[in-house]
Design a protein around this motif. Structure first.
Motif, PDB file in Angstrom:
ATOM      1  N   ASP A  76       0.813  -1.203   0.000  1.00 43.85           N
ATOM      2  CA  ASP A  76       0.000   0.000   0.000  1.00 43.85           C
ATOM      3  C   ASP A  76       0.854   1.263   0.000  1.00 43.85           C
ATOM      4  OD1 ASP A  76       1.018  -0.361   2.529  1.00 43.85           O
ATOM      5  OD2 ASP A  76      -0.843   0.097   3.584  1.00 43.85           O
ATOM      6  N   GLN A  77       2.179   1.116   0.153  1.00 42.62           N
ATOM      7  CA  GLN A  77       3.088   2.253   0.113  1.00 42.62           C
ATOM      8  C   GLN A  77       3.674   2.488  -1.279  1.00 42.62           C
ATOM      9  OE1 GLN A  77       6.007   2.189   3.320  1.00 42.62           O
ATOM     10  NE2 GLN A  77       4.643   0.932   4.580  1.00 42.62           N
ATOM     11  N   PHE A  78       3.311   1.664  -2.254  1.00 36.60           N
ATOM     12  CA  PHE A  78       3.802   1.862  -3.613  1.00 36.60           C
ATOM     13  C   PHE A  78       3.234   3.161  -4.192  1.00 36.60           C
ATOM     14  CE2 PHE A  78       5.729  -2.034  -3.204  1.00 36.60           C
ATOM     15  CZ  PHE A  78       6.254  -2.540  -4.379  1.00 36.60           C
ATOM     16  N   ALA A  79       4.022   3.798  -5.043  1.00 35.14           N
ATOM     17  CA  ALA A  79       3.631   5.080  -5.636  1.00 35.14           C
ATOM     18  C   ALA A  79       2.359   4.935  -6.459  1.00 35.14           C
ATOM     19  CB  ALA A  79       4.758   5.614  -6.510  1.00 35.14           C
ATOM     20  N   LYS A  80       1.451   5.896  -6.287  1.00 30.59           N
ATOM     21  CA  LYS A  80       0.214   5.893  -7.076  1.00 30.59           C
ATOM     22  C   LYS A  80       0.473   6.356  -8.508  1.00 30.59           C
ATOM     23  CE  LYS A  80      -3.088   4.368  -4.433  1.00 30.59           C
ATOM     24  NZ  LYS A  80      -3.879   3.161  -4.820  1.00 30.59           N
ATOM     25  N   TRP A  81       1.407   7.296  -8.683  1.00 32.59           N
ATOM     26  CA  TRP A  81       1.713   7.824 -10.004  1.00 32.59           C
ATOM     27  C   TRP A  81       3.125   7.451 -10.405  1.00 32.59           C
ATOM     28  CZ3 TRP A  81      -1.997   9.979 -12.952  1.00 32.59           C
ATOM     29  CH2 TRP A  81      -3.144  10.458 -12.319  1.00 32.59           C
ATOM     30  N   GLU A  82       3.282   7.045 -11.658  1.00 35.51           N
ATOM     31  CA  GLU A  82       4.614   6.750 -12.204  1.00 35.51           C
ATOM     32  C   GLU A  82       4.747   7.407 -13.571  1.00 35.51           C
ATOM     33  OE1 GLU A  82       6.533   2.973 -11.754  1.00 35.51           O
ATOM     34  OE2 GLU A  82       4.875   2.211 -10.544  1.00 35.51           O
ATOM     35  N   PHE A  83       6.002   7.731 -13.929  1.00 30.81           N
ATOM     36  CA  PHE A  83       6.287   8.377 -15.200  1.00 30.81           C
ATOM     37  C   PHE A  83       7.355   7.590 -15.946  1.00 30.81           C
ATOM     38  CE2 PHE A  83       4.580  11.500 -12.357  1.00 30.81           C
ATOM     39  CZ  PHE A  83       3.727  12.260 -13.141  1.00 30.81           C
ATOM     40  N   GLY A  84       7.187   7.503 -17.250  1.00 30.88           N
ATOM     41  CA  GLY A  84       8.154   6.739 -18.040  1.00 30.88           C
ATOM     42  C   GLY A  84       8.088   7.110 -19.498  1.00 30.88           C
ATOM     43  N   GLY A  85       8.701   6.269 -20.311  1.00 31.38           N
ATOM     44  CA  GLY A  85       8.712   6.473 -21.752  1.00 31.38           C
ATOM     45  C   GLY A  85       8.304   5.205 -22.463  1.00 31.38           C
ATOM     46  N   THR A  86       7.799   5.364 -23.680  1.00 29.20           N
ATOM     47  CA  THR A  86       7.354   4.244 -24.499  1.00 29.20           C
ATOM     48  C   THR A  86       7.990   4.338 -25.877  1.00 29.20           C
ATOM     49  OG1 THR A  86       5.238   3.977 -23.368  1.00 29.20           O
ATOM     50  CG2 THR A  86       5.358   3.160 -25.621  1.00 29.20           C
ATOM     51  N   CYS A  87       8.472   3.197 -26.372  1.00 27.17           N
ATOM     52  CA  CYS A  87       9.001   3.083 -27.729  1.00 27.17           C
ATOM     53  C   CYS A  87       8.335   1.874 -28.377  1.00 27.17           C
ATOM     54  CB  CYS A  87      10.519   2.927 -27.716  1.00 27.17           C
ATOM     55  SG  CYS A  87      11.241   2.649 -29.353  1.00 27.17           S
ATOM     56  N   ALA A  88       7.730   2.067 -29.531  1.00 29.56           N
ATOM     57  CA  ALA A  88       7.011   0.985 -30.193  1.00 29.56           C
ATOM     58  C   ALA A  88       7.336   0.960 -31.683  1.00 29.56           C
ATOM     59  CB  ALA A  88       5.507   1.131 -29.988  1.00 29.56           C
ATOM     60  N   VAL A  89       7.387  -0.240 -32.229  1.00 27.05           N
ATOM     61  CA  VAL A  89       7.513  -0.417 -33.672  1.00 27.05           C
ATOM     62  C   VAL A  89       6.361  -1.308 -34.126  1.00 27.05           C
ATOM     63  CG1 VAL A  89      10.001  -0.093 -33.780  1.00 27.05           C
ATOM     64  CG2 VAL A  89       9.079  -2.375 -33.366  1.00 27.05           C
ATOM     65  N   GLY A  90       5.840  -1.020 -35.310  1.00 29.41           N
ATOM     66  CA  GLY A  90       4.718  -1.802 -35.783  1.00 29.41           C
ATOM     67  C   GLY A  90       4.513  -1.644 -37.271  1.00 29.41           C
ATOM     68  N   VAL A  91       3.470  -2.286 -37.739  1.00 26.93           N
ATOM     69  CA  VAL A  91       3.092  -2.194 -39.139  1.00 26.93           C
ATOM     70  C   VAL A  91       1.572  -2.125 -39.218  1.00 26.93           C
ATOM     71  CG1 VAL A  91       3.091  -4.705 -39.440  1.00 26.93           C
ATOM     72  CG2 VAL A  91       3.371  -3.210 -41.433  1.00 26.93           C
ATOM     73  N   GLU A  92       1.093  -1.264 -40.103  1.00 25.11           N
ATOM     74  CA  GLU A  92      -0.337  -1.067 -40.298  1.00 25.11           C
ATOM     75  C   GLU A  92      -0.698  -1.495 -41.718  1.00 25.11           C
ATOM     76  OE1 GLU A  92      -2.152   2.524 -38.399  1.00 25.11           O
ATOM     77  OE2 GLU A  92      -2.650   2.980 -40.495  1.00 25.11           O
ATOM     78  N   VAL A  93      -1.751  -2.299 -41.834  1.00 22.26           N
ATOM     79  CA  VAL A  93      -2.120  -2.870 -43.133  1.00 22.26           C
ATOM     80  C   VAL A  93      -3.575  -2.532 -43.441  1.00 22.26           C
ATOM     81  CG1 VAL A  93      -2.289  -4.976 -44.516  1.00 22.26           C
ATOM     82  CG2 VAL A  93      -0.491  -4.771 -42.773  1.00 22.26           C
ATOM     83  N   SER A  94      -3.816  -1.977 -44.637  1.00 23.01           N
ATOM     84  CA  SER A  94      -5.171  -1.670 -45.065  1.00 23.01           C
ATOM     85  C   SER A  94      -5.855  -2.939 -45.559  1.00 23.01           C
ATOM     86  CB  SER A  94      -5.149  -0.629 -46.180  1.00 23.01           C
ATOM     87  OG  SER A  94      -6.447  -0.414 -46.699  1.00 23.01           O
ATOM     88  N   ILE A  95      -7.082  -3.185 -45.053  1.00 23.33           N
ATOM     89  CA  ILE A  95      -7.857  -4.348 -45.509  1.00 23.33           C
ATOM     90  C   ILE A  95      -9.147  -3.898 -46.185  1.00 23.33           C
ATOM     91  CG2 ILE A  95      -6.877  -5.926 -43.816  1.00 23.33           C
ATOM     92  CD1 ILE A  95      -9.425  -5.551 -42.147  1.00 23.33           C
ATOM     93  N   GLY A  96      -9.167  -2.648 -46.597  1.00 27.18           N
ATOM     94  CA  GLY A  96     -10.344  -2.081 -47.233  1.00 27.18           C
ATOM     95  C   GLY A  96     -10.772  -0.818 -46.531  1.00 27.18           C
TER      96      GLY A  96
END
Length: 214
Positions: free
Chosen positions: A155-175
């Motif tokens: 119950d003493q763990f921080a309620k708010w945390e801050f960080g960074g995100t890095c993502a790689v992906g691919v987007e495909v059109s299906i219509g």
């Protein structure tokens, strides 16, 4: 920590204000699995040493809206639910009539799971055009601890945390206008979940996601 909070807030506001005059280019949903690592690092002053934990698989789901700046760059805001934590394997024993007074019956796994609601603000670089578009997402992230273990100390763990995100992906059109996507996302926290003179606890994770956008 205050400097990180201010820097994250300023960067997020800058990204949002730069895209304020733009139109919504896409919105959608993502869902998948997350491999979370909760690292407990003990100081030399600590009277105890913890058991090394293993990564814990959990659930990752988000909705997102993407604003287009130009054909290459956009701003993506997400609302994201993730499960983090770690698992610990310990030996189970039963009483026995032997010199030790017990016998080992095998390892049991205990899962220590934490539930977070996060809000990443990401710059998206779209690496091409057409029906198949690779992309890269980078940006800050804030998370709120929704629920943790009902146990002393957690119950003493921080309620708010801050960080960074890095993502790689691919987007495909299906219509038109439907597109599907596949993504791998890495999260690293700049702040600690818990810290005192004896131990610091920090999170990092890797997610594998599938999604749909319109």
């Amino acid at each position: 920590m205050k400097t990180l909070i201010i820097a994250t807030a300023v960067l997020s506001l800058t990204l949002l204000s730069s895209a304020g005059a733009q139109t919504i280019e896409a919105f959608g949903l993502k869902i998948g699995g997350i491999r979370g690592e909760q690292n407990w690092e003990y100081s030399s002053q600590s009277p105890v040493r913890g058991i090394a934990g293993d990564p814990l698989w959990g659930f990752d789901a988000s909705s997102f809206v993407r604003l287009s700046i130009n054909t290459t760059i956009g701003i993506q805001a997400e609302l994201r639910y993730v499960q983090r934590g770690r698992s610990i394997a310990s030996m189970a024993t039963v009483q026995a009539n032997n010199p030790q007074g017990y016998i080992d019956i095998g390892l049991i796994e205990t899962r220590y799971r934490f539930h977070y609601l996060g809000a990443p603000i990401l710059v998206q670089f779209r690496l091409g055009s057409g029906k198949l578009i690779p992309y890269l997402n980078l940006g800050p992230r804030v998370e709120y601890l929704l629920a943790a273990l009902d146990s002393p100390g957690y119950d003493q763990f921080a309620k708010w945390e801050f960080g960074g995100t890095c993502a790689v992906g691919v987007e495909v059109s299906i219509g038109s206008p439907v597109r599907v996507l596949a993504e791998a996302s890495y999260d690293y926290n700049f702040t600690h979940s818990f810290a005192n003179e004896y131990v610091t606890v920090s999170n990092r994770s890797l997610s594998f996601l599938l999604g749909i956008c319109f």
